[in-house]
Write a protein that holds these residues in place. Sequence first.
Motif, PDB file in Angstrom:
ATOM      1  N   GLY A 192      13.993  44.712  24.984  1.00  0.00           N
ATOM      2  CA  GLY A 192      14.217  46.119  24.692  1.00  0.00           C
ATOM      3  C   GLY A 192      15.706  46.313  24.739  1.00  0.00           C
ATOM      4  O   GLY A 192      16.425  45.409  25.158  1.00  0.00           O
ATOM      5  N   ILE A 193      16.176  47.477  24.318  1.00  0.00           N
ATOM      6  CA  ILE A 193      17.627  47.682  24.299  1.00  0.00           C
ATOM      7  C   ILE A 193      18.188  47.648  25.716  1.00  0.00           C
ATOM      8  O   ILE A 193      17.602  48.201  26.641  1.00  0.00           O
ATOM      9  CB  ILE A 193      17.961  49.023  23.645  1.00  0.00           C
ATOM     10  N   VAL A 194      19.302  46.960  25.879  1.00  0.00           N
ATOM     11  CA  VAL A 194      19.963  46.898  27.170  1.00  0.00           C
ATOM     12  C   VAL A 194      21.190  47.810  27.173  1.00  0.00           C
ATOM     13  O   VAL A 194      21.428  48.540  28.120  1.00  0.00           O
ATOM     14  CB  VAL A 194      20.372  45.446  27.489  1.00  0.00           C
ATOM     15  N   GLY A 195      21.959  47.765  26.089  1.00  0.00           N
ATOM     16  CA  GLY A 195      23.143  48.619  26.043  1.00  0.00           C
ATOM     17  C   GLY A 195      24.031  48.278  24.871  1.00  0.00           C
ATOM     18  O   GLY A 195      23.628  47.550  23.964  1.00  0.00           O
ATOM     19  N   ARG A 196      25.258  48.833  24.901  1.00  0.00           N
ATOM     20  CA  ARG A 196      26.210  48.625  23.813  1.00  0.00           C
ATOM     21  C   ARG A 196      27.467  47.961  24.341  1.00  0.00           C
ATOM     22  O   ARG A 196      27.931  48.282  25.434  1.00  0.00           O
ATOM     23  CB  ARG A 196      26.606  49.968  23.209  1.00  0.00           C
ATOM     24  N   VAL A 197      28.036  47.063  23.553  1.00  0.00           N
ATOM     25  CA  VAL A 197      29.283  46.406  23.950  1.00  0.00           C
ATOM     26  C   VAL A 197      30.424  47.411  23.836  1.00  0.00           C
ATOM     27  O   VAL A 197      30.603  48.030  22.788  1.00  0.00           O
ATOM     28  CB  VAL A 197      29.548  45.181  23.055  1.00  0.00           C
ATOM     29  N   THR A 198      31.182  47.598  24.927  1.00  0.00           N
ATOM     30  CA  THR A 198      32.285  48.557  24.886  1.00  0.00           C
ATOM     31  C   THR A 198      33.651  47.892  24.963  1.00  0.00           C
ATOM     32  O   THR A 198      34.638  48.490  24.558  1.00  0.00           O
ATOM     33  CB  THR A 198      32.193  49.560  26.051  1.00  0.00           C
ATOM     34  N   GLU A 199      33.725  46.693  25.517  1.00  0.00           N
ATOM     35  CA  GLU A 199      35.007  45.995  25.600  1.00  0.00           C
ATOM     36  C   GLU A 199      34.764  44.531  25.297  1.00  0.00           C
ATOM     37  O   GLU A 199      33.736  43.973  25.704  1.00  0.00           O
ATOM     38  CB  GLU A 199      35.595  46.081  27.027  1.00  0.00           C
ATOM     39  N   VAL A 200      35.705  43.910  24.585  1.00  0.00           N
ATOM     40  CA  VAL A 200      35.565  42.490  24.288  1.00  0.00           C
ATOM     41  C   VAL A 200      36.870  41.788  24.598  1.00  0.00           C
ATOM     42  O   VAL A 200      37.942  42.259  24.219  1.00  0.00           O
ATOM     43  CB  VAL A 200      35.200  42.274  22.804  1.00  0.00           C
ATOM     44  N   THR A 201      36.809  40.684  25.315  1.00  0.00           N
ATOM     45  CA  THR A 201      37.958  39.794  25.416  1.00  0.00           C
ATOM     46  C   THR A 201      37.569  38.507  24.690  1.00  0.00           C
ATOM     47  O   THR A 201      36.495  38.432  24.108  1.00  0.00           O
ATOM     48  CB  THR A 201      38.312  39.485  26.880  1.00  0.00           C
ATOM     49  N   ALA A 202      38.436  37.507  24.755  1.00  0.00           N
ATOM     50  CA  ALA A 202      38.170  36.305  23.963  1.00  0.00           C
ATOM     51  C   ALA A 202      36.853  35.643  24.367  1.00  0.00           C
ATOM     52  O   ALA A 202      36.087  35.195  23.521  1.00  0.00           O
ATOM     53  CB  ALA A 202      39.327  35.330  24.106  1.00  0.00           C
ATOM     54  N   HIS A 203      36.571  35.576  25.667  1.00  0.00           N
ATOM     55  CA  HIS A 203      35.383  34.849  26.104  1.00  0.00           C
ATOM     56  C   HIS A 203      34.417  35.683  26.925  1.00  0.00           C
ATOM     57  O   HIS A 203      33.481  35.152  27.495  1.00  0.00           O
ATOM     58  CB  HIS A 203      35.790  33.624  26.921  1.00  0.00           C
ATOM     59  N   SER A 204      34.677  36.969  27.054  1.00  0.00           N
ATOM     60  CA  SER A 204      33.740  37.797  27.824  1.00  0.00           C
ATOM     61  C   SER A 204      33.645  39.160  27.158  1.00  0.00           C
ATOM     62  O   SER A 204      34.483  39.534  26.339  1.00  0.00           O
ATOM     63  CB  SER A 204      34.203  37.939  29.270  1.00  0.00           C
ATOM     64  N   SER A 205      32.608  39.887  27.481  1.00  0.00           N
ATOM     65  CA  SER A 205      32.486  41.236  26.947  1.00  0.00           C
ATOM     66  C   SER A 205      31.767  42.109  27.953  1.00  0.00           C
ATOM     67  O   SER A 205      31.037  41.614  28.809  1.00  0.00           O
ATOM     68  CB  SER A 205      31.759  41.236  25.601  1.00  0.00           C
ATOM     69  N   ARG A 206      32.010  43.414  27.845  1.00  0.00           N
ATOM     70  CA  ARG A 206      31.452  44.356  28.786  1.00  0.00           C
ATOM     71  C   ARG A 206      30.467  45.250  28.058  1.00  0.00           C
ATOM     72  O   ARG A 206      30.764  45.774  26.994  1.00  0.00           O
ATOM     73  CB  ARG A 206      32.576  45.194  29.380  1.00  0.00           C
ATOM     74  N   VAL A 207      29.281  45.410  28.648  1.00  0.00           N
ATOM     75  CA  VAL A 207      28.229  46.197  28.010  1.00  0.00           C
ATOM     76  C   VAL A 207      27.970  47.436  28.850  1.00  0.00           C
ATOM     77  O   VAL A 207      27.771  47.338  30.064  1.00  0.00           O
ATOM     78  CB  VAL A 207      26.935  45.365  27.893  1.00  0.00           C
TER      79      VAL A 207
END
Lengths: 285, 191
Positions: A130-145
């Motif tokens: 099911g939906i967990v969330g939306r990506v709000t920040e991205v770095t080269a090897h990590s991202s924040r949802v």
Amino acid sequence: MYTLRRWWDRNGIRLGLIVAAIACSWAIRQTQGAAIFELYQFLTRPFANLAIPSEPTKDVLTQELQQRLAELESQNRQLRELVGYTAEQPNEGIVAPVIGRSPDHWWQQIILGRGSQDGIRVGAIAANGGIVGRVTEVTAHSSRVLLISDPTSQVGVTITRSRFMGYVRGQGANRVIMEFFDKVPDVRPGDVVTTSSISRRFQPGLPIGIVESVNLNKSPAPEAVVELSAPISHLEWVMVYPLPQAAADPTNLSAEDEPQESNALSQPSGSQSDNSDSQSRGEGF
Amino acid sequence: MIDLYELHPNTRRILDCLVTAGSVLICLLLLPTRLPGMELLSVNPNWLLIWVVAWSVKRTMFQGALAGLTLGFIQDGMTSPSPTHALGLAIVGLLTARIQKQRYIKEDFISIALIVFGMAVLAETVTAIQFSLGTVGAEAEGGQRTLSEIWIYHQQIALSSAILSSLWAPVLYYPLSRWWEQIQISEQAQT
């Protein structure tokens, strides 16, 4: 001049350190902590199981149901093309391990161990059953949802059985509150909730959860408690899907989703999909 | 073990900076983790707050507030810049230094744990107040928490964060205060 020089000899280094510390912290703030998350991702790499979870043990019934679902989906797509519905490409997801949770309790976020190098962009959708969330920040090897259970994330949703619409907002736990646009919606516990076609940030038809309880007397709008189908509190990995076309507009990147009021609840949802300007909501009838 | 007394003052100062910055970095890396046993109602100890308290206990109010401000900015970057964490942590640093612990309270783990407990509640309250002011400023805007939601949530996390932080405070406080003590003693011995 001499006193100034003496003061500088005594306090120069300290002043320099203070300025350096503030400059560093400001830089980290402006870059959204990218360096820290990169380091964090690097350090947790040995512990995160980056491997795609091996084919989950399916029993025969699940397999059969999946095949029937695939069949129905393809039929559905063909029928939509026949009636001139804009065809959407089924897009491939990226498997990303969850390497961390929110660094503060006021925000419901998770940190993924994959970033822009793996093709994740801001606005992409994370899902796991099911939906967990939306990506709000991205770095080269990590991202924040930003999780769907965060109070600032709102999503326009639909009850699949009766097509009544509303929006959900987070409650900080494994449940979200769904508010209806209608005064007397046809909804009962057990109904499946999916994203609606009026949501600009999410593709329509993605599953969200199951209605747990309904409170029709709630003012100003009836509410239902929705149990999320994704196990938000103990996620180990998620699928990240590239952002839908409508959300590619960079002005749409704030946390909330603005649903709109809909009166024609039973008509095919496709007729509203291009009407993305939000109107006032919550007035009911 | 390096003998601090034998080091050149500048070398020692650089070493001190490295250890201090390193401890901050460890705190930052601990923030997103959820290690088993470190979690209560899915709340983690507030490591940055513990660090600010440990730093400010034997320092001036200005130094305490500055440390809070700096770490607050970093945490803003890691979560969301509005409302800011810098305000809460700066107040924590200021007040901790103001208590002047060595003058009134005996130095031990219990008093540190108590200070951390109080400061954690204070920091969460400052955040909640900032959220509340936000709802007054921007009424009717979508995606906002309501006042009742904020304060119910505040009760939950203020208590669990305060309990956890005060329990874990000695882990961070003890080695750091030992280090800073050693540095100070060796500096005084040389002058």
